[in-house]
Motif scaffolding. Structure first.
Motif, mmCIF file in Angstrom:
data_model
loop_
_atom_site.group_PDB
_atom_site.id
_atom_site.type_symbol
_atom_site.label_atom_id
_atom_site.label_comp_id
_atom_site.label_asym_id
_atom_site.label_seq_id
_atom_site.Cartn_x
_atom_site.Cartn_y
_atom_site.Cartn_z
ATOM 1 N N GLN A 258 0.814 -1.222 0.000
ATOM 2 C CA GLN A 258 0.000 0.000 0.000
ATOM 3 C C GLN A 258 0.849 1.274 0.000
ATOM 4 O O GLN A 258 0.475 2.255 -0.644
ATOM 5 N N ILE A 259 1.981 1.269 0.678
ATOM 6 C CA ILE A 259 2.846 2.456 0.587
ATOM 7 C C ILE A 259 3.418 2.569 -0.829
ATOM 8 O O ILE A 259 3.453 3.652 -1.416
ATOM 9 N N GLU B 271 9.662 -6.810 -5.902
ATOM 10 C CA GLU B 271 8.671 -7.509 -5.076
ATOM 11 C C GLU B 271 9.127 -8.950 -4.855
ATOM 12 O O GLU B 271 10.086 -9.420 -5.471
ATOM 13 N N VAL C 210 12.151 2.268 5.014
ATOM 14 C CA VAL C 210 10.831 2.584 5.552
ATOM 15 C C VAL C 210 10.272 1.371 6.307
ATOM 16 O O VAL C 210 9.613 1.504 7.331
ATOM 17 N N ASN D 93 9.586 -1.603 8.666
ATOM 18 C CA ASN D 93 9.904 -1.726 10.101
ATOM 19 C C ASN D 93 10.483 -3.087 10.472
ATOM 20 O O ASN D 93 10.169 -4.069 9.818
ATOM 21 N N HIS E 162 12.322 4.951 15.291
ATOM 22 C CA HIS E 162 10.967 5.078 14.734
ATOM 23 C C HIS E 162 10.101 4.021 15.413
ATOM 24 O O HIS E 162 9.881 2.930 14.899
HETATM 25 P P1 NAX Z 1 2.188 -3.853 2.718
HETATM 26 O O1 NAX Z 1 2.098 -5.148 3.444
HETATM 27 O O2 NAX Z 1 0.984 -3.263 2.083
HETATM 28 O O3 NAX Z 1 3.290 -3.984 1.576
HETATM 29 C C1 NAX Z 1 4.545 -4.525 1.801
HETATM 30 C C2 NAX Z 1 4.997 -5.138 0.493
HETATM 31 O O4 NAX Z 1 6.351 -5.543 0.648
HETATM 32 C C3 NAX Z 1 4.203 -6.382 0.092
HETATM 33 O O5 NAX Z 1 3.697 -6.200 -1.223
HETATM 34 C C4 NAX Z 1 5.245 -7.496 0.147
HETATM 35 O O6 NAX Z 1 5.027 -8.487 -0.850
HETATM 36 C C5 NAX Z 1 6.522 -6.720 -0.092
HETATM 37 N N1 NAX Z 1 7.726 -7.421 0.350
HETATM 38 C C6 NAX Z 1 7.893 -8.213 1.428
HETATM 39 N N2 NAX Z 1 9.129 -8.716 1.441
HETATM 40 C C7 NAX Z 1 9.776 -8.212 0.376
HETATM 41 C C8 NAX Z 1 11.087 -8.382 -0.151
HETATM 42 N N3 NAX Z 1 11.964 -9.191 0.440
HETATM 43 N N4 NAX Z 1 11.417 -7.729 -1.286
HETATM 44 C C9 NAX Z 1 10.527 -6.929 -1.904
HETATM 45 N N5 NAX Z 1 9.257 -6.744 -1.461
HETATM 46 C C10 NAX Z 1 8.891 -7.374 -0.340
HETATM 47 O O7 NAX Z 1 2.853 -2.846 3.755
HETATM 48 P P2 NAX Z 1 2.892 -1.239 3.704
HETATM 49 O O8 NAX Z 1 1.696 -0.715 4.382
HETATM 50 O O9 NAX Z 1 3.197 -0.808 2.330
HETATM 51 O O10 NAX Z 1 4.117 -0.954 4.687
HETATM 52 C C11 NAX Z 1 5.433 -1.307 4.356
HETATM 53 C C12 NAX Z 1 6.354 -1.151 5.560
HETATM 54 O O11 NAX Z 1 6.404 0.196 5.998
HETATM 55 C C13 NAX Z 1 5.915 -1.971 6.789
HETATM 56 O O12 NAX Z 1 7.067 -2.605 7.311
HETATM 57 C C14 NAX Z 1 5.443 -0.910 7.753
HETATM 58 O O13 NAX Z 1 5.590 -1.320 9.092
HETATM 59 C C15 NAX Z 1 6.360 0.230 7.412
HETATM 60 N N6 NAX Z 1 5.954 1.572 7.840
HETATM 61 C C16 NAX Z 1 6.923 2.421 8.238
HETATM 62 C C17 NAX Z 1 6.670 3.734 8.595
HETATM 63 C C18 NAX Z 1 7.767 4.670 8.995
HETATM 64 O O14 NAX Z 1 7.442 5.792 9.382
HETATM 65 N N7 NAX Z 1 9.061 4.319 8.953
HETATM 66 C C19 NAX Z 1 5.274 4.234 8.622
HETATM 67 C C20 NAX Z 1 4.347 3.461 7.765
HETATM 68 C C21 NAX Z 1 4.558 1.978 7.763
HETATM 69 O O15 NAX Z 1 3.875 1.431 8.854
#
Ligand code: NAX
Length: 327
Positions: free
Chosen positions: A15-16, A42, A129, A131, A187
């Motif tokens: 989603q991000i 991905e 980004v 976590n 963070h």
């Molecule tokens: P989503 O679960 O919607 O998307 C994550 C995507 O990453 C998925 O499509 C997954 O298939 C892909 N992925 C997983 N392992 C991978 C790899 N080895 N190589 C490439 N792609 C891979 O999560 P989303 O809401 O987009 O959030 C992404 C990350 O941002 C999470 O870890 C979340 O905790 C973190 N955040 C960090 C924030 C910050 O301020 N630093 C705030 C927002 C967010 O919570």
């Protein structure tokens, strides 16, 4: 036209990623005159969804997009990369212990660190980004010995923006009235959003609010904003996180404005008693593509306690991943 800048986004189908890619392609990060080549990384199960996003990006006919490709192989996705935005990570699942989370992410960020080391461009800049962002950045950096540590950063700009917005709302002033707010530490909920150096229309912010508001409302509201978004929106922050990632990199590349700074989690050089060997958020200024930690700020006793608590958490995360053999 100038040479395109290669930007790799991991977690491109998440989603991000969906909120981020269109902003990058529109020129929001590098400006209206810089062509951009987008590499979408991905995991294999999600490359089809990423291909779908790529089709939509194509349909925007963004004039700055000089190329676009979807990958499931980090080595290919990071080949020649100038800007790496590491968004994809393993979320904590039901029953998952902290050590499981750290090791699942360790697997991802060690592989990506190695791939960056092997193929990234000389000038590569990395923002994590996904976590736990600070510690994931540390793991990636540890696996990229040929890339200067300083190029590995983690995003705390979302926390910074959340803090700006809360203070602006409290003051009934536009965000643009505020300068020199800072996020320190991890963070995570232990972060320290600091207004002791901040000004609102040039007036010291701490002279305008009660101490109790800072400790009991402002800090917890900012630190727990992620949970608040989940409970209200029914999903975690996405567009605001993408916006913050754009800002993190935009400021790193294009520079902070005179008289202000941003917050970035960067490898500590020992400034403000934060031990070297962790990636911790500091107020930083940027110029010509380089950042520097703002020096010489007075740290109150209250700030000291808060910074130390968040740093202690970062040290324990570092020790945990070191024990798992990930550093
Ligand atoms: P989503 O679960 O919607 O998307 C994550 C995507 O990453 C998925 O499509 C997954 O298939 C892909 N992925 C997983 N392992 C991978 C790899 N080895 N190589 C490439 N792609 C891979 O999560 P989303 O809401 O987009 O959030 C992404 C990350 O941002 C999470 O870890 C979340 O905790 C973190 N955040 C960090 C924030 C910050 O301020 N630093 C705030 C927002 C967010 O919570």
């Amino acid at each position: 036209a100038s040479t395109p800048v290669t930007v790799t986004v991991t977690g491109a189908a998440g989603q991000i990623g969906y909120a981020l890619l269109f902003r990058l392609a529109s020129g929001a990060m590098l400006g209206p005159n810089v062509p951009i080549k987008l590499n979408l990384l991905e995991i294999p199960q999600a490359t089809q969804a990423a291909e779908g996003t790529a089709l939509e990006l194509m349909d925007c006919a963004f004039p700055l997009v000089a190329g676009m490709e979807v990958f499931d192989d980090p080595a290919k996705a990071f080949d020649g990369v100038n800007i790496a935005m590491l968004v994809g990570a393993r979320p904590r699942g039901p029953g998952m212990e902290r050590a499981d989370l750290l090791s699942a992410n360790g697997g991802i960020f060690s592989v990506q660190g190695k791939a960056l080391n092997a193929g990234a461009a000389e000038d590569v800049k990395v923002v994590v980004v996904g976590n736990p962002a600070n510690t994931n950045a540390l793991i990636a950096s540890a696996h990229a010995p040929d890339i200067p540590d300083s190029r590995f950063t983690a995003m705390t700009r979302l926390d910074h923006d959340r803090a700006l917005a809360q203070l602006a709302a409290k003051m009934d002033q536009p965000v643009a009235a505020i300068r020199k707010l800072a996020i320190w530490g991890n963070h995570s909920a232990s972060q320290y959003p600091d207004i002791t150096h901040a000004t609102v229309n040039g007036v010291s912010a701490t002279s305008l609010v009660a101490e109790s508001w800072i400790a009991d409302e402002f800090i917890p509201r900012v630190a727990k904003r992620g949970a608040e978004i989940i409970s209200v929106r029914g999903g975690s922050s996405a567009a605001s996180a993408a916006n913050a990632a754009v800002e993190h990199m935009r400021l790193w590349v294009q520079g902070t404005p005179d008289g202000d700074w941003t917050s970035m989690a960067v490898p500590s050089d020992g400034s403000y008693g934060v031990p070297e060997g962790i990636i911790s958020s500091f107020p930083v200024t940027t110029h010509n593509g380089e950042y520097s930690i703002v020096q010489g700020l007075e740290i109150s006793d209250f700030s000291r306690t808060r910074i130390d608590a968040s740093v202690a958490e970062l040290l324990s995360e570092r020790d945990a991943v070191a024990q798992l053999g990930l550093l």
